[in-house]
Design a protein around this motif. Structure first.
Motif, PDB file in Angstrom:
ATOM      1  N   ALA A 220      15.733  -7.077   9.037  1.00 18.44           N
ATOM      2  CA  ALA A 220      16.888  -6.606   8.278  1.00 18.44           C
ATOM      3  C   ALA A 220      17.147  -7.485   7.061  1.00 18.44           C
ATOM      4  O   ALA A 220      17.482  -6.980   5.975  1.00 18.44           O
ATOM      5  N   ALA A 221      17.006  -8.791   7.215  1.00 18.62           N
ATOM      6  CA  ALA A 221      17.219  -9.704   6.081  1.00 18.62           C
ATOM      7  C   ALA A 221      16.159  -9.490   5.012  1.00 18.62           C
ATOM      8  O   ALA A 221      16.449  -9.562   3.800  1.00 18.62           O
ATOM      9  N   ARG A 222      14.916  -9.234   5.419  1.00 20.79           N
ATOM     10  CA  ARG A 222      13.866  -8.956   4.429  1.00 20.79           C
ATOM     11  C   ARG A 222      14.181  -7.690   3.645  1.00 20.79           C
ATOM     12  O   ARG A 222      13.955  -7.630   2.432  1.00 20.79           O
ATOM     13  N   GLU A 223      14.691  -6.686   4.319  1.00 18.26           N
ATOM     14  CA  GLU A 223      15.069  -5.449   3.618  1.00 18.26           C
ATOM     15  C   GLU A 223      16.194  -5.716   2.629  1.00 18.26           C
ATOM     16  O   GLU A 223      16.173  -5.209   1.498  1.00 18.26           O
ATOM     17  N   ARG A 224      17.166  -6.517   3.028  1.00 16.10           N
ATOM     18  CA  ARG A 224      18.276  -6.838   2.116  1.00 16.10           C
ATOM     19  C   ARG A 224      17.767  -7.612   0.903  1.00 16.10           C
ATOM     20  O   ARG A 224      18.215  -7.394  -0.226  1.00 16.10           O
ATOM     21  N   LEU A 225      16.842  -8.537   1.132  1.00 11.68           N
ATOM     22  CA  LEU A 225      16.280  -9.329   0.043  1.00 11.68           C
ATOM     23  C   LEU A 225      15.581  -8.440  -0.978  1.00 11.68           C
ATOM     24  O   LEU A 225      15.826  -8.537  -2.190  1.00 11.68           O
ATOM     25  N   LEU A 226      14.716  -7.564  -0.509  1.00 11.41           N
ATOM     26  CA  LEU A 226      13.968  -6.697  -1.421  1.00 11.41           C
ATOM     27  C   LEU A 226      14.882  -5.699  -2.119  1.00 11.41           C
ATOM     28  O   LEU A 226      14.704  -5.399  -3.309  1.00 11.41           O
ATOM     29  N   ALA A 227      15.881  -5.184  -1.401  1.00  9.75           N
ATOM     30  CA  ALA A 227      16.810  -4.229  -2.007  1.00  9.75           C
ATOM     31  C   ALA A 227      17.600  -4.893  -3.136  1.00  9.75           C
ATOM     32  O   ALA A 227      17.812  -4.298  -4.197  1.00  9.75           O
ATOM     33  N   ALA A 228      18.029  -6.129  -2.907  1.00 14.25           N
ATOM     34  CA  ALA A 228      18.791  -6.838  -3.941  1.00 14.25           C
ATOM     35  C   ALA A 228      17.910  -7.173  -5.133  1.00 14.25           C
ATOM     36  O   ALA A 228      18.345  -7.089  -6.286  1.00 14.25           O
ATOM     37  N   ARG A 238       6.112  -2.517   0.012  1.00 19.61           N
ATOM     38  CA  ARG A 238       6.742  -3.766  -0.414  1.00 19.61           C
ATOM     39  C   ARG A 238       7.127  -4.635   0.772  1.00 19.61           C
ATOM     40  O   ARG A 238       7.051  -5.864   0.695  1.00 19.61           O
ATOM     41  N   LEU A 239       7.543  -4.009   1.857  1.00 22.24           N
ATOM     42  CA  LEU A 239       7.828  -4.792   3.063  1.00 22.24           C
ATOM     43  C   LEU A 239       6.562  -5.476   3.568  1.00 22.24           C
ATOM     44  O   LEU A 239       6.601  -6.646   3.990  1.00 22.24           O
ATOM     45  N   ALA A 240       5.446  -4.769   3.507  1.00 20.09           N
ATOM     46  CA  ALA A 240       4.175  -5.366   3.914  1.00 20.09           C
ATOM     47  C   ALA A 240       3.800  -6.521   2.989  1.00 20.09           C
ATOM     48  O   ALA A 240       3.340  -7.582   3.437  1.00 20.09           O
ATOM     49  N   ALA A 241       4.005  -6.328   1.681  1.00 20.67           N
ATOM     50  CA  ALA A 241       3.675  -7.379   0.719  1.00 20.67           C
ATOM     51  C   ALA A 241       4.522  -8.624   0.955  1.00 20.67           C
ATOM     52  O   ALA A 241       4.017  -9.754   0.891  1.00 20.67           O
ATOM     53  N   LEU A 242       5.803  -8.445   1.228  1.00 21.16           N
ATOM     54  CA  LEU A 242       6.670  -9.587   1.497  1.00 21.16           C
ATOM     55  C   LEU A 242       6.205 -10.331   2.747  1.00 21.16           C
ATOM     56  O   LEU A 242       6.167 -11.569   2.775  1.00 21.16           O
ATOM     57  N   SER A 243       5.837  -9.583   3.785  1.00 18.69           N
ATOM     58  CA  SER A 243       5.343 -10.223   5.012  1.00 18.69           C
ATOM     59  C   SER A 243       4.084 -11.030   4.735  1.00 18.69           C
ATOM     60  O   SER A 243       3.916 -12.140   5.259  1.00 18.69           O
ATOM     61  N   GLU A 292      -2.546  -4.418   9.181  1.00 15.67           N
ATOM     62  CA  GLU A 292      -1.781  -3.285   8.642  1.00 15.67           C
ATOM     63  C   GLU A 292      -1.132  -3.660   7.313  1.00 15.67           C
ATOM     64  O   GLU A 292      -1.115  -2.856   6.370  1.00 15.67           O
ATOM     65  N   TRP A 293      -0.600  -4.872   7.243  1.00 16.36           N
ATOM     66  CA  TRP A 293       0.012  -5.308   5.982  1.00 16.36           C
ATOM     67  C   TRP A 293      -1.027  -5.358   4.871  1.00 16.36           C
ATOM     68  O   TRP A 293      -0.754  -4.944   3.731  1.00 16.36           O
ATOM     69  N   LEU A 294      -2.212  -5.866   5.166  1.00 16.06           N
ATOM     70  CA  LEU A 294      -3.263  -5.949   4.158  1.00 16.06           C
ATOM     71  C   LEU A 294      -3.626  -4.558   3.640  1.00 16.06           C
ATOM     72  O   LEU A 294      -3.878  -4.382   2.440  1.00 16.06           O
ATOM     73  N   ARG A 295      -3.667  -3.584   4.519  1.00 14.02           N
ATOM     74  CA  ARG A 295      -4.028  -2.226   4.112  1.00 14.02           C
ATOM     75  C   ARG A 295      -2.913  -1.552   3.321  1.00 14.02           C
ATOM     76  O   ARG A 295      -3.172  -0.732   2.439  1.00 14.02           O
ATOM     77  N   GLY A 296      -1.664  -1.889   3.634  1.00 10.07           N
ATOM     78  CA  GLY A 296      -0.552  -1.121   3.058  1.00 10.07           C
ATOM     79  C   GLY A 296       0.246  -1.827   1.988  1.00 10.07           C
ATOM     80  O   GLY A 296       1.146  -1.223   1.402  1.00 10.07           O
ATOM     81  N   ALA A 297      -0.069  -3.073   1.667  1.00 10.69           N
ATOM     82  CA  ALA A 297       0.778  -3.841   0.752  1.00 10.69           C
ATOM     83  C   ALA A 297       0.708  -3.307  -0.676  1.00 10.69           C
ATOM     84  O   ALA A 297      -0.362  -2.987  -1.196  1.00 10.69           O
ATOM     85  N   THR A 298       1.868  -3.229  -1.304  1.00 11.46           N
ATOM     86  CA  THR A 298       1.962  -2.893  -2.723  1.00 11.46           C
ATOM     87  C   THR A 298       2.998  -3.807  -3.362  1.00 11.46           C
ATOM     88  O   THR A 298       4.035  -4.098  -2.780  1.00 11.46           O
ATOM     89  N   ALA A 299       2.701  -4.254  -4.552  1.00 11.91           N
ATOM     90  CA  ALA A 299       3.632  -5.135  -5.256  1.00 11.91           C
ATOM     91  C   ALA A 299       4.720  -4.356  -5.960  1.00 11.91           C
ATOM     92  O   ALA A 299       5.734  -4.918  -6.325  1.00 11.91           O
TER      93      ALA A 299
END
Length: 299
Positions: A220-228, A238-243, A292-299
């Motif tokens: 949830a905190a990661r989602e708030r960070l990216l949304a802000a 983007r969630l995958a990229a952050l991870s 999964e993150w490697l396959r789906g990550a987008t900046a």
């Protein structure tokens, strides 16, 4: 390291006479920081330890980044600088806690977005896969062996770098501990970022991943960070990229501990520090979600 009394004498000529004795500030590993009153103005005097350039620190970048961030209203003003020292305005705000950052990462995210979009060009590049190669050469060149997990760190950082290449370099802070985010107790919407010594041109998402992993962000905190930061709800890419950038941060911290154990004269257990980050790195690399993150990550 430069002598405190000698540097104080140099700074007095620029900022005015010292009032009272310098007070050592807690925190900081690569430098010593003092609160000093020059000419009636509260300041922070940083004495720079030798060999910090081996860690990827560029003092020209540090000063340029700090100046630019101060102009944006997100960092203390730089008041004086010279060989072996840096003087900034003293901000009497406490560090924000990791819990507070998790609850509301918005002010920090917006400060970083302003800095990343400032157009500032710094003279050095901060890219973890390259840093790990540099650190390895230093360790080997001084007659030491790399720990077994170092190879895994290089492999993981390289895979992340290929999934999220550094093809849109932005000025970045690159050392986003909660202790480097200050905020007044009565207005958490305001923040100032300190300790810009690792500033360099890098991947904007590394800053976000570094902030998130250092303060134990949950989903949830990661989602708030990216949304802000982006001004919209994050998509899975983007969630995958952050991870992935959180994992990249651990690779860098582990390698930093390894090289510090070789070059530093401080009484600090850098080997234990590296081990903690290697442990978290191994767990992340073994998690099925990593692929999964490697396959789906987008900046």
């Amino acid at each position: 390291m430069a002598d405190l009394a000698e540097i104080v004498g140099v700074v007095e000529r620029a900022l005015g006479p010292v009032n009272g004795e310098p007070v050592r500030l807690t925190g900081g590993i690569t430098n010593r920081n003092y609160r000093v009153r020059f000419g009636g103005r509260e300041c922070v005097l940083r004495l720079i330890r030798p060999q910090t350039d081996l860690l990827g620190i560029d003092r020209g970048s540090e000063q340029a980044a700090a100046d630019a961030a101060a102009a944006l209203g997100i960092a203390p003003a730089v008041l004086d600088a010279g060989p072996g020292y840096l003087v900034t305005e003293y901000i009497d705000w406490p560090p924000i806690s990791s819990a507070q950052l998790r609850e509301d990462p918005g002010p920090a995210a917006r400060a970083l977005r302003a800095f990343h979009d400032s157009g500032l060009q710094l003279p050095n590049r901060f890219w973890v896969p390259e840093l790990l190669d540099v650190y390895a050469r230093i360790v080997i060149g001084r007659g030491h062996e790399l720990p077994e997990d170092y190879g895994l760190a290089r492999e993981v950082a390289g895979r992340i770098g290929r999934a999220l290449p550094a093809d849109d370099l932005r000025p970045c802070h690159n050392d986003l501990l909660a202790a480097n985010v200050l905020s007044p107790s009565d207005d958490r919407a305001r923040v100032t970022l300190v300790d810009w010594e690792y500033a360099g041109m890098g991947h904007r998402l590394f800053d976000l991943g570094n902030l998130a992993v250092n303060s134990d962000f949950d989903g949830a905190a990661r989602e708030r960070l990216l949304a802000a930061y982006f001004g919209q709800l994050p998509n899975p890419g983007r969630l995958a990229a952050l991870s992935l950038m959180q994992v990249m941060s651990d690779a860098r911290e582990a390698a930093w501990g390894v090289v510090q154990a070789v070059i530093s004269e401080l009484e600090f257990d850098f080997a234990a520090y590296a081990s903690r980050h290697f442990t978290r790195l191994r767990a992340a690399a073994a998690d099925p979600s990593f692929e999964e993150w490697l396959r789906g990550a987008t900046a």
